[in-house]
Design an enzyme around this catalytic site. Structure first.
Site, mmCIF file in Angstrom:
data_model
loop_
_atom_site.group_PDB
_atom_site.id
_atom_site.type_symbol
_atom_site.label_atom_id
_atom_site.label_comp_id
_atom_site.label_asym_id
_atom_site.label_seq_id
_atom_site.Cartn_x
_atom_site.Cartn_y
_atom_site.Cartn_z
ATOM 1 N N GLN A 427 5.324 -9.625 -1.967
ATOM 2 C CA GLN A 427 5.994 -8.563 -1.758
ATOM 3 C C GLN A 427 5.952 -8.364 -0.081
ATOM 4 O OE1 GLN A 427 2.968 -4.387 -1.997
ATOM 5 N NE2 GLN A 427 2.040 -5.466 0.037
ATOM 6 N N SER A 430 4.987 -5.785 4.698
ATOM 7 C CA SER A 430 4.191 -6.622 6.295
ATOM 8 C C SER A 430 5.080 -7.077 6.865
ATOM 9 C CB SER A 430 2.955 -7.186 6.133
ATOM 10 O OG SER A 430 1.692 -6.571 5.561
ATOM 11 N N SER A 462 2.312 -13.438 -0.202
ATOM 12 C CA SER A 462 1.414 -14.380 -0.974
ATOM 13 C C SER A 462 2.485 -14.977 -1.717
ATOM 14 C CB SER A 462 0.095 -13.986 -1.989
ATOM 15 O OG SER A 462 -0.716 -13.292 -1.076
ATOM 16 N N GLU A 545 -2.637 6.797 -15.038
ATOM 17 C CA GLU A 545 -3.914 5.774 -13.809
ATOM 18 C C GLU A 545 -4.002 4.762 -15.061
ATOM 19 O OE1 GLU A 545 -3.231 4.783 -10.686
ATOM 20 O OE2 GLU A 545 -3.100 6.084 -9.184
#
Length: 685
Positions: A427, A430, A462, A545
């Site tokens: 991902q 950030s 990560s 969900e």
């Protein structure tokens, strides 16, 4: 959300709160100040007529025939309105004797007679443990209760069932007090103005209210579980049922009463000067919370009992009743699960994908579009067959976005290979200057022939060193408002212009990475949805969900602390600290169970799901630190750190250091409290 989860219990709580408010109970409390003789007659007559204290007494004996959980829901609702006059003693006595009525009950030998103050002259209504003695009415801190003192009696042995009932029902009252205090503080923070704005917009007030929410949800979960365990105990007289109820009660005693006092104090703090006045009702709730805490006894004593129980192997187990919804589907799910279990390990993942069992909540053909009950049955049967689902890690975030917003070609290209583990994702969100403030990111994407050129820096990424693809947010319109000009890209991590640099962390290892993008070409077919939709996509979850089979099992560090308590002479203070961590971890699990039950009832996640993350972070950080502290000065002789170190203390220290990231990753604790304050409690921005 109150103790009750079912729609019927929610309706019961709502109707009883309205009924209780109609009695003007707080006016009765104030009018009876200092009076120690018979009082609250009108309120008690109304409660008696409603049968509040006898809801869980069998109908054959004149009661309501409900469960002890129903009874707890009723007491919580009445405590929310601070109904005076002895409901707690009456309920305990009615359950002990099987006869509805008013009672004063001595719960601890040599202790106060709960709600016996107005019954001192009626020995038939006093359920005493001590032999003989004189019962006298005494004024107390709680203006809405009338307890009594027993003098001159001979000490008797403890009645364990009486104690368990008393703490269970008192915890329900503590939950009602806590709820009122939270609601009152939040309502005030929404309207009170200082320095030209609502005080709820101040971060300090927002955080205080969010912490009140965390505590209130913890109190509610622990009280609910104690009542639920008592309900099951009524139909199961086994030693295991005894141990489960006792464990749940000790968790409630360790959590609920200190929690109620803290929330009551915080309520007064939010109210400010008005909360300190005698005219405001807040002090009446603080008095009730302090009185309940004194009546039930020490939270530390309960914590030490929890340590002793955990050392012998007791853990809280909460079974989810599917109410027959599993009967038609379970045989087929069991057969499929056993077939998967019979395959070689290397073939099981593909079989899970083909059956839709890896992600049953995803839509077909990648899942089953399974409802919550079906998801839980699949969890149960895979667990029974010994099949462990592989963790999708970042793919679990990337693929749902592609499913919901991507093109057919993107779904065909990425979804199944990701499920099979053929593609690994990272991902790229950030940045050094935009962690929790994701909307301020600066990585830019410039339109070029055939796609977009990305330039910028990402951090805390990560598995970037081995990822095949990354989900990346980049700014495509620098002139648009922060949340508007962001686009969601799928980036091939083998593309020219990408440099991955490992970041060494406080553990000494490098699990995160910095990623530098220098004129990285991303073709148009790797843009998800439309340019400018990135912020919306970053917050996407599938409508259906994932519902997990939650449990109240202990976390890794808490189990390690219990191990140390079993193998070392820690002393009473340290054993108490271990027990408090057992209670905290158990409550974290209970919050997850309540979320699961809400999903089964057709409701979306409640406040407990947001609180669970905050509480889980606190539990893991505190328990990992406790584990190291318990080992004293051995820390000075530490071997090389490592998660799998041969030196147990080195592994423990690694865990302590590693958990520091939990209150930062995925949004800092402070930001999450802002979110809880605004989105759950409705405080102003």
């Amino acid at each position: 959300m109150s103790i009750g989860i079912s729609d019927e219990q929610a309706e019961l709580a709502d109707s009883l709160r309205k009924w209780a408010a109609s009695l003007s109970p707080l006016a009765a409390v104030r009018a009876a100040e200092g009076e120690v003789s018979a009082c609250f007659a009108d309120v008690w007559a109304a409660a008696d007529e409603m049968g509040i204290a006898a809801i869980a007494v069998p109908e054959s004996a004149g009661g309501g025939g409900g469960s002890l959980l129903d009874q707890a829901v009723a007491l919580e609702a009445c405590a929310h309105e601070l109904v005076p006059g002895g409901l707690l003693g009456a309920t305990i006595g009615s359950l002990l004797t099987g006869r509805p009525g008013r009672y004063g009950v001595q719960v601890h030998p040599g202790g106060v007679v709960w709600d016996g103050g107005a019954l001192a002259a009626d020995p038939d209504r006093l359920l005493l443990l001590d032999d003989g003695g004189t019962v006298t009415s005494e004024p107390g801190l709680d203006l809405g209760s009338r307890h009594a003192r027993l003098a001159g009696g001979a000490a008797a042995s403890t009645d364990e069932r009486r104690r368990l009932l008393a703490v269970t029902l008192a915890a329900a009252e503590a939950s009602g007090v806590t709820r009122w205090c939270l609601e009152t503080a939040v309502d005030y923070a929404k309207v009170r103005e200082q320095f030209g704005q609502k005080i709820g917009a101040f971060q300090a007030i927002k955080h205080l209210c969010a912490q009140m929410l965390e505590t209130a949800e913890s109190v509610t979960a622990a009280a609910w579980d104690a009542a639920g365990a008592a309900t099951l105990h009524d139909t199961d007289d086994s030693a295991d049922a005894d141990a489960q109820w006792a464990f749940a009660v000790d968790v409630a005693q360790a959590i609920c009463f200190d929690g109620a006092v803290e929330v009551a104090k915080a309520c007064i703090q939010v109210l400010g000067g008005i909360g300190f006045t005698y005219e405001h009702d807040a002090h009446l709730y603080l008095r009730r919370a302090l009185s309940l805490r004194a009546l039930v006894g020490s939270a530390d004593a309960a914590a030490e009992r929890l340590t002793a129980a955990a050392v012998t192997g007791t853990r809280r187990r909460v079974d989810v009743d599917l109410e027959g919804r599993d009967e038609a589907i379970r045989p087929g799910v069991r057969t499929t699960s056993e077939q998967i279990a019979g395959l070689p390990a290397a073939e099981q993942r593909a079989a899970l994908v083909d059956a839709g069992y890896l992600t049953p909540h995803w839509p077909a053909p990648y899942g089953l579009g399974a409802d919550p009950a079906t998801q839980l049955v699949i969890d149960q049967e895979l667990g029974r067959a010994g099949v462990v689902r592989p963790d999708l890690v970042i793919a679990g975030w990337a693929v749902p976005t592609i499913l919901a917003h991507g093109t057919d070609a993107q779904r065909e290209r990425f979804v199944r290979p990701s499920l099979l583990g053929e593609l690994t994702w990272c991902q790229l969100f950030s940045e050094p200057g935009s962690g929790s403030d994701l909307a301020s990111l600066r990585t830019r994407a410039v339109r070029v022939d055939g796609g977009w050129s990305l330039t910028g820096q990402k951090v805390w990424t990560s598995v970037a060193e081995r990822a095949d693809w990354g989900i990346c947010l980049a700014r495509t319109d620098p002139d648009a408002p922060q949340h508007k000009g962001i686009t969601y890209f799928l980036v091939d991590m083998r593309s020219p212009g990408i440099e991955v640099r490992p970041l060494r962390e406080i553990t000494g290892e490098a699990l995160f990475n910095e990623v530098f993008l220098d004129d990285v070409l991303v073709p148009d077919d790797c843009v998800v949805a439309e340019p400018g939709d990135g912020w919306k996509l970053a917050r996407t979850t599938l409508a259906n969900e994932r519902v997990a089979m939650a449990s109240a099992r202990l976390t890794k560090s808490v189990e390690r602390a219990v191990e140390l308590a079993a193998t070392r002479d820690l002393g009473p203070v340290a054993r108490t600290e271990v027990g408090h961590q057992v209670a905290l971890a158990t409550v974290g699990g209970l919050l997850g169970v309540r979320t699961t039950l809400r999903a089964l009832g057709g409701h979306g996640p409640g406040a407990e799901s947001s609180v669970a993350k905050l509480l889980g972070v606190r539990s893991r950080q505190e328990s990992s630190e406790l584990v190291v502290t318990l080992q004293g000065d051995d820390l000075a002789l530490l071997g090389p750190l490592g998660k799998e170190s041969d030196d147990p203390l080195a592994a423990d220290v690694w865990e302590q250091l590693n958990t520091r990231c939990l209150s930062i990753a995925g949004g800092t604790t402070q930001i999450l409290r802002n979110v809880a304050g605004e989105r759950i409690l409705g405080l102003p921005r």
